[in-house]
Motif scaffolding. Sequence first.
Motif, PDB file in Angstrom:
ATOM      1  N   ARG A 282      50.126 -38.746  -1.623  1.00  0.00           N
ATOM      2  CA  ARG A 282      49.752 -37.342  -1.829  1.00  0.00           C
ATOM      3  C   ARG A 282      50.719 -36.660  -2.786  1.00  0.00           C
ATOM      4  NH1 ARG A 282      49.426 -35.291   4.033  1.00  0.00           N
ATOM      5  NH2 ARG A 282      50.510 -33.619   2.991  1.00  0.00           N
ATOM      6  N   ARG A 283      51.934 -37.168  -2.872  1.00  0.00           N
ATOM      7  CA  ARG A 283      52.961 -36.616  -3.752  1.00  0.00           C
ATOM      8  C   ARG A 283      53.640 -37.782  -4.481  1.00  0.00           C
ATOM      9  NH1 ARG A 283      51.609 -31.852  -2.795  1.00  0.00           N
ATOM     10  NH2 ARG A 283      51.977 -30.751  -0.877  1.00  0.00           N
ATOM     11  N   ASP A 284      54.171 -37.479  -5.681  1.00  0.00           N
ATOM     12  CA  ASP A 284      54.826 -38.563  -6.417  1.00  0.00           C
ATOM     13  C   ASP A 284      56.107 -38.131  -7.126  1.00  0.00           C
ATOM     14  OD1 ASP A 284      53.971 -37.143  -8.622  1.00  0.00           O
ATOM     15  OD2 ASP A 284      52.781 -38.764  -9.457  1.00  0.00           O
ATOM     16  N   LEU A 285      56.691 -37.030  -6.700  1.00  0.00           N
ATOM     17  CA  LEU A 285      57.952 -36.533  -7.252  1.00  0.00           C
ATOM     18  C   LEU A 285      57.885 -36.302  -8.758  1.00  0.00           C
ATOM     19  CD1 LEU A 285      60.423 -38.753  -5.209  1.00  0.00           C
ATOM     20  CD2 LEU A 285      59.601 -36.468  -4.673  1.00  0.00           C
ATOM     21  N   GLY A 286      56.707 -35.960  -9.261  1.00  0.00           N
ATOM     22  CA  GLY A 286      56.547 -35.635 -10.674  1.00  0.00           C
ATOM     23  C   GLY A 286      56.329 -36.829 -11.586  1.00  0.00           C
ATOM     24  N   ALA A 287      56.181 -38.026 -11.027  1.00  0.00           N
ATOM     25  CA  ALA A 287      56.034 -39.223 -11.859  1.00  0.00           C
ATOM     26  C   ALA A 287      54.754 -39.186 -12.694  1.00  0.00           C
ATOM     27  CB  ALA A 287      56.075 -40.486 -10.999  1.00  0.00           C
ATOM     28  N   SER A 288      53.649 -38.745 -12.126  1.00  0.00           N
ATOM     29  CA  SER A 288      52.396 -38.688 -12.885  1.00  0.00           C
ATOM     30  C   SER A 288      52.537 -37.767 -14.092  1.00  0.00           C
ATOM     31  CB  SER A 288      51.239 -38.205 -12.002  1.00  0.00           C
ATOM     32  OG  SER A 288      50.929 -39.158 -11.036  1.00  0.00           O
ATOM     33  N   ARG A 289      53.162 -36.640 -13.893  1.00  0.00           N
ATOM     34  CA  ARG A 289      53.382 -35.707 -14.994  1.00  0.00           C
ATOM     35  C   ARG A 289      54.236 -36.357 -16.074  1.00  0.00           C
ATOM     36  NH1 ARG A 289      56.888 -32.648 -17.325  1.00  0.00           N
ATOM     37  NH2 ARG A 289      56.302 -30.632 -18.171  1.00  0.00           N
ATOM     38  N   ARG A 290      55.317 -37.016 -15.678  1.00  0.00           N
ATOM     39  CA  ARG A 290      56.187 -37.669 -16.653  1.00  0.00           C
ATOM     40  C   ARG A 290      55.444 -38.750 -17.427  1.00  0.00           C
ATOM     41  NH1 ARG A 290      59.587 -36.923 -12.347  1.00  0.00           N
ATOM     42  NH2 ARG A 290      59.421 -39.077 -11.638  1.00  0.00           N
ATOM     43  N   HIS A 291      54.572 -39.499 -16.745  1.00  0.00           N
ATOM     44  CA  HIS A 291      53.805 -40.543 -17.430  1.00  0.00           C
ATOM     45  C   HIS A 291      52.862 -39.937 -18.474  1.00  0.00           C
ATOM     46  CE1 HIS A 291      55.421 -43.585 -14.871  1.00  0.00           C
ATOM     47  NE2 HIS A 291      54.721 -43.261 -13.803  1.00  0.00           N
ATOM     48  N   VAL A 292      52.187 -38.857 -18.118  1.00  0.00           N
ATOM     49  CA  VAL A 292      51.258 -38.213 -19.062  1.00  0.00           C
ATOM     50  C   VAL A 292      52.026 -37.677 -20.269  1.00  0.00           C
ATOM     51  CG1 VAL A 292      49.693 -36.245 -19.412  1.00  0.00           C
ATOM     52  CG2 VAL A 292      49.487 -37.664 -17.353  1.00  0.00           C
ATOM     53  N   VAL A 293      53.121 -36.995 -20.032  1.00  0.00           N
ATOM     54  CA  VAL A 293      53.910 -36.444 -21.128  1.00  0.00           C
ATOM     55  C   VAL A 293      54.444 -37.564 -22.019  1.00  0.00           C
ATOM     56  CG1 VAL A 293      56.024 -35.161 -21.696  1.00  0.00           C
ATOM     57  CG2 VAL A 293      54.469 -34.287 -19.943  1.00  0.00           C
ATOM     58  N   ALA A 294      54.947 -38.638 -21.424  1.00  0.00           N
ATOM     59  CA  ALA A 294      55.458 -39.770 -22.212  1.00  0.00           C
ATOM     60  C   ALA A 294      54.351 -40.400 -23.047  1.00  0.00           C
ATOM     61  CB  ALA A 294      56.083 -40.813 -21.291  1.00  0.00           C
ATOM     62  N   PHE A 295      53.170 -40.542 -22.460  1.00  0.00           N
ATOM     63  CA  PHE A 295      52.052 -41.118 -23.189  1.00  0.00           C
ATOM     64  C   PHE A 295      51.680 -40.247 -24.392  1.00  0.00           C
ATOM     65  CE2 PHE A 295      47.597 -41.651 -24.176  1.00  0.00           C
ATOM     66  CZ  PHE A 295      47.512 -43.030 -24.322  1.00  0.00           C
ATOM     67  N   LEU A 296      51.538 -38.946 -24.171  1.00  0.00           N
ATOM     68  CA  LEU A 296      51.144 -38.048 -25.257  1.00  0.00           C
ATOM     69  C   LEU A 296      52.196 -37.988 -26.356  1.00  0.00           C
ATOM     70  CD1 LEU A 296      49.484 -35.186 -23.211  1.00  0.00           C
ATOM     71  CD2 LEU A 296      48.328 -36.882 -24.643  1.00  0.00           C
TER      72      LEU A 296
END
Length: 122
Positions: free
Chosen positions: A99-113
């Motif tokens: 339910r939570r991922d300590l911001g990892a999903s956000r970091r992955h999206v930003v790194a990808f972009l």
Amino acid sequence: MLRLFTTAETKTRPDHPEPELRGRRYAVPFARVWEAVLFLLRGGISGWRLTHADEDAGEATGEVASPLTRQPHEVAVHIWLDPDGQTCLHVRCCKPTARRDLGASRRHVVAFLRSLDRRLGV
């Protein structure tokens, strides 16, 4: 903004309050953006892995493991042409087992972009 307790999903959208999480619109041909996306998902970013690609639908999916936990996040990229002939792109990343991922999903999206912008030279 404290992102420690973010949900386990991040997706771009045109009106996102954080500029780095707004989708992309490129004056670059679809084929070039598509190839750059595939390159990144095939390991152009360390730890990323392509799981599916459908050029006709403009959809590519992959996985990326968080460096700390090594648990995979699912990544989906959607690419299309807008009415003006610009290549548009949105990204979604989630950790399906949490339910939570300590911001990892956000970091992955930003790194990808950021990697995609560099790859395309924009």
